[in-house]
Design an enzyme around this catalytic site. Structure first.
Site, mmCIF file in Angstrom:
data_model
loop_
_atom_site.group_PDB
_atom_site.id
_atom_site.type_symbol
_atom_site.label_atom_id
_atom_site.label_comp_id
_atom_site.label_asym_id
_atom_site.label_seq_id
_atom_site.Cartn_x
_atom_site.Cartn_y
_atom_site.Cartn_z
ATOM 1 N N LYS A 17 0.839 -1.203 0.000
ATOM 2 C CA LYS A 17 0.000 0.000 0.000
ATOM 3 C C LYS A 17 0.875 1.256 0.000
ATOM 4 C CE LYS A 17 -3.798 -2.362 2.290
ATOM 5 N NZ LYS A 17 -4.359 -2.803 3.566
ATOM 6 N N GLN A 22 -5.300 -1.881 9.869
ATOM 7 C CA GLN A 22 -4.989 -3.119 9.149
ATOM 8 C C GLN A 22 -5.547 -4.315 9.926
ATOM 9 O OE1 GLN A 22 -3.346 -3.328 6.042
ATOM 10 N NE2 GLN A 22 -3.945 -5.471 6.158
ATOM 11 N N ASP A 36 -11.840 2.297 4.675
ATOM 12 C CA ASP A 36 -12.183 0.881 4.470
ATOM 13 C C ASP A 36 -13.698 0.698 4.347
ATOM 14 O OD1 ASP A 36 -10.400 -1.097 4.007
ATOM 15 O OD2 ASP A 36 -9.949 -1.530 6.116
#
Ligand code: NAD
Length: 291
Positions: A51, A95, A118
């Site tokens: 990422k 994460q 997200d």
């Protein structure tokens, strides 16, 4: 017998990211993403590194907070509070998975919905279900983007999504429903999974079981999108679909690796850009252009 065409997620994501980089430049903004990584899960370490690399190419700044696996909930909540307040941070990504002593939902719900890149905060999930424009989970959005690259109409087609996680399966089934597919959601308790799957014009698997989907589960000419990422004992990475067995039956397929994975990262950067745009529009943060 024909061989399925490969949906090249790597190439499609690269093109998408190039356009996104141009869009970011044109908009004179400097999106910033804060990534919170708790512990040293080897797969998570690789994902975060990927990422960071892609973000840099696109013009999204990443700040990574790599915390000890022993970190307390209170400590992480305090960090999220601080990042929520910071006007130069537009997106916050926790994460997953987090270590077992932490409740991911408590942490996700602390992230400001406008920064929840997200798309997992209940406010964003609710907005999505209410058809209000919002931040949508990255992997489902990436899957839909890939499906839309191929010349197959979605309206009225039968879609089967295997997996019902909050991260992938459930939002994806909803997005396909929004596209006027007739959607079936299969999961670990589904009886006669192969039979259910074999009715799909569009089959998406997000399970985490290597080779779960074989030739018997695929209808001739189906589009097969494999979200699964499984590491075999020999170190090889494979999806949920038995690629060799299915490639003579499907019309289009995503490979693993190089299918959905790169699109997920691309969509995360897109969401960060959207979040930055939205926060700037609301007057929360006017960032000067950084060349
Ligand atoms: P999860 O463990 O939260 O959910 C798995 C789902 O699969 C569950 O809903 C369960 O009901 C279903 N399931 C389990 N065993 C089954 C079986 N035998 N038959 C039918 N259904 C079964 O996982 P997740 O977070 O949704 O991820 C699923 C897979 O996708 C994993 O391999 C993960 O690594 C991968 N993933 C990939 C990306 C990407 O970018 N490519 C992103 C997220 C997740």
């Amino acid at each position: 017998m024909g061989i399925a065409k490969i949906i090249d997620g790597k190439k499609i994501a690269a093109d998408f990211c190039q356009n996104l980089a141009e869009e970011i430049q044109k908009n004179h903004i400097s999106p910033k993403l804060a990534v919170i990584l708790v512990g040293d899960d080897p797969a998570s370490l690789i994902y975060v590194k990927n990422k960071q690399k892609k973000a840099q190419e696109v013009g999204v700044v990443v700040e990574t907070y790599h915390l000890s696996g022993m970190s307390s909930e209170r400590m992480i909540l305090e960090l999220i509070d601080e990042l929520n307040k910071r006007t130069d941070v537009h997106g916050i990504l926790l994460q997953l998975p987090v270590p077992i002593h932490l409740n991911p939902q408590t942490l996700i719900e602390r992230i400001h919905p406008d920064k929840d890149v997200d798309g997992l905060h209940p406010v964003n999930v609710g907005r999505m279900m209410s058809k209000i424009p919002t931040l949508i989970p990255c992997t489902p959005m990436g899957c839909l983007y890939l499906i839309k690259q191929i010349p197959v109409p979605l309206v009225g087609r039968r879609a089967v999504v295997v997996g019902r996680s909050a991260l992938v399966g459930r939002p994806l089934a909803y997005l396909l429903l929004q596209e006027d597919c007739t959607v079936t959601q299969a999961h670990s308790k589904t009886v006669h999974l192969d039979k259910v799957c074999s009715q799909a014009d569009i089959l998406v698997t997000a399970v985490g079981v290597p080779h779960l989907i074989g030739a018997n589960a695929v209808k001739k000419g189906a589009v097969v999108i494999d979200v699964g990422i499984n590491r075999l004992d020999n170190g090889e990475i494979t999806g949920d679909v038995d690629f060799k067995a299915v490639q003579n039956i499907a019309s289009y397929m995503t490979p693993v690796p190089g299918g959905v994975g790169p699109m997920t990262v691309a969509m995360l950067l897109f969401n960060t850009f959207k979040a930055a745009q939205n926060q700037i529009k609301k007057g929360l943060n006017i960032m000067p252009y950084k060349s």
